[in-house]
Motif scaffolding. Structure first.
Motif, PDB file in Angstrom:
ATOM      1  N   SER A 184       4.423 -50.234 -18.393  1.00  0.00           N
ATOM      2  CA  SER A 184       4.230 -49.222 -19.429  1.00  0.00           C
ATOM      3  C   SER A 184       4.089 -49.891 -20.787  1.00  0.00           C
ATOM      4  N   ASN A 185       3.236 -49.329 -21.629  1.00  0.00           N
ATOM      5  CA  ASN A 185       3.189 -49.733 -23.035  1.00  0.00           C
ATOM      6  C   ASN A 185       3.181 -48.513 -23.946  1.00  0.00           C
ATOM      7  N   ARG A 186       3.680 -47.374 -23.415  1.00  0.00           N
ATOM      8  CA  ARG A 186       3.762 -46.143 -24.204  1.00  0.00           C
ATOM      9  C   ARG A 186       5.083 -45.437 -23.930  1.00  0.00           C
ATOM     10  N   TYR A 187       5.566 -44.723 -24.933  1.00  0.00           N
ATOM     11  CA  TYR A 187       6.783 -43.940 -24.740  1.00  0.00           C
ATOM     12  C   TYR A 187       6.671 -42.633 -25.530  1.00  0.00           C
ATOM     13  N   ASP A 202       2.355 -45.671 -28.954  1.00  0.00           N
ATOM     14  CA  ASP A 202       2.021 -46.998 -28.449  1.00  0.00           C
ATOM     15  C   ASP A 202       3.210 -47.928 -28.698  1.00  0.00           C
ATOM     16  N   ALA A 203       3.821 -48.420 -27.633  1.00  0.00           N
ATOM     17  CA  ALA A 203       5.019 -49.249 -27.765  1.00  0.00           C
ATOM     18  C   ALA A 203       4.725 -50.574 -28.457  1.00  0.00           C
ATOM     19  N   ARG A 204       3.494 -51.027 -28.396  1.00  0.00           N
ATOM     20  CA  ARG A 204       3.144 -52.312 -28.999  1.00  0.00           C
ATOM     21  C   ARG A 204       3.196 -52.266 -30.517  1.00  0.00           C
ATOM     22  N   ASP A 209       7.854 -52.640 -26.789  1.00  0.00           N
ATOM     23  CA  ASP A 209       6.952 -52.992 -25.698  1.00  0.00           C
ATOM     24  C   ASP A 209       7.670 -53.874 -24.679  1.00  0.00           C
ATOM     25  N   SER A 211       6.105 -54.429 -21.635  1.00  0.00           N
ATOM     26  CA  SER A 211       5.084 -54.714 -20.637  1.00  0.00           C
ATOM     27  C   SER A 211       5.173 -56.164 -20.156  1.00  0.00           C
ATOM     28  N   PHE A 227       9.642 -43.890 -21.074  1.00  0.00           N
ATOM     29  CA  PHE A 227       8.427 -44.689 -21.074  1.00  0.00           C
ATOM     30  C   PHE A 227       7.466 -44.139 -20.022  1.00  0.00           C
ATOM     31  N   ASN A 230       1.870 -46.705 -16.782  1.00  0.00           N
ATOM     32  CA  ASN A 230       0.422 -46.840 -16.892  1.00  0.00           C
ATOM     33  C   ASN A 230      -0.246 -46.174 -15.696  1.00  0.00           C
TER      34      ASN A 230
END
Length: 317
Positions: A184-187, A202-204, A209, A211, A227, A230
């Protein structure tokens, strides 16, 4: 905070064994009381089963009917408003004070390494519509622990279950230096009460993040976030990994839409802050109130099913 609950007259216990693993299950809350690998405790738990009846941390329990939070403890469905039990301020958490985690289930040990727990939740329980028959099948298949969860409603109703183990992986100093990896890269964005707004972040861009493996202590806030997995995750690969500084690794497989990660910031005695971390695959929280979220409504012709697989391995670097 939950008030003291009545202690069931009899809490049943089943112990599963396979290979170098042992699991203790309780009828109260369909709780996983303990999980041991080569004698090391993988999760937090109470020695006395009766302590679970007054526990406010949901240690090892099956939580629901709807896991996580529902804002304002209400939702609308088919032009009817349902008022739920508000047990966290004005919101409903993990199904309310009389949720699945606070019920005494029927427990039957099938074999040396498998047990089944069953519960019928009646119409109107905690404000939810419909009568629902729940079943949790737990199988110890060394080196894996498998939860197969199902729910059969008699009419449309929201269902979203989470298994609420606190993973320590044998570490007595806590989980802050454990490394977490998520597919996952989103929450979900939440307000100051932990209620999702409907926005996916966007966790980045926020330092959240996971991932790639990252120490839980590297995040500058206490984790209590959902989270989103993907959509293009590779079939057959784990959706989460938790690795200790010594190389012991927990891998998690799930068929759910995402996972709540809670780093145990509010654990109470006899435990301490960040003594264990929850990895809780489930449906989106507050989904009945946010049409854009994937639906968690189940029906007689579309019952609920979830499979959660946990695996321990060693020597990870």
């Amino acid at each position: 905070m939950n008030k003291r609950r009545d202690i069931p007259p009899q809490i049943e216990r089943a112990v599963l064994n396979d290979g170098d693993m042992r699991v203790s299950l309780l009828s109260y809350g369909a709780t996983t009381q303990g999980w041991w690998y080569k004698g090391m405790p993988m999760i937090l738990g109470y020695e006395n089963p009766r302590d679970y009846a007054t526990d406010n941390n949901y240690l090892g329990a099956i939580v629901g009917r709807v896991a996580n939070r529902i804002g304002a403890a209400r939702f609308d469905m088919e032009n009817v408003r349902y008022e739920l039990d508000a047990n966290e301020g004005r919101n409903s958490l993990h199904g309310g004070r009389a949720g699945l985690s606070h019920q005494n289930w029927a427990l039957e040990q099938m074999t040396a390494n498998e047990a089944v727990l069953r519960l019928t939740s009646p119409e109107g329980a905690s404000g939810y519509p419909g009568t629902v028959r729940f079943e949790v099948r737990v199988r110890l298949d060394y080196p894996r622990l498998v939860y197969s969860i199902s729910a059969q409603p008699d009419r449309p109703t929201p269902v979203s279950i989470a298994q609420h183990n606190y993973y320590s992986l044998g570490c007595v100093t806590g989980i802050s230096e454990h490394c977490l990896r998520l597919t996952s890269n989103r929450y979900l964005e939440v307000d100051n009460q932990g209620i999702p707004s409907g926005k996916i972040v966007d966790a980045r861009d926020s330092g959240m993040d996971f991932s790639a493996p990252k120490a839980i202590s590297a995040v500058l806030t206490d984790l209590d976030n959902y989270f989103v997995f993907n959509s293009a995750r590779e079939k057959g690969l784990p959706v989460a990994d938790l690795t200790t500084p010594t190389g012991l690794k927990l891998s998690v497989w799930s068929d759910q839409a995402g996972v709540q990660i809670y780093s145990g910031a509010h654990l109470t005695e006899p435990f301490y802050k960040s003594a264990g971390v929850c990895i809780e695959p489930s449906g989106y929280p507050n989904a009945p109130n946010i049409p854009e979220f994937p639906s968690i409504i189940c029906a007689p012709e579309a019952p609920y099913e979830q499979t959660l697989i946990l695996q321990i391995s060693e020597g990870v670097t």
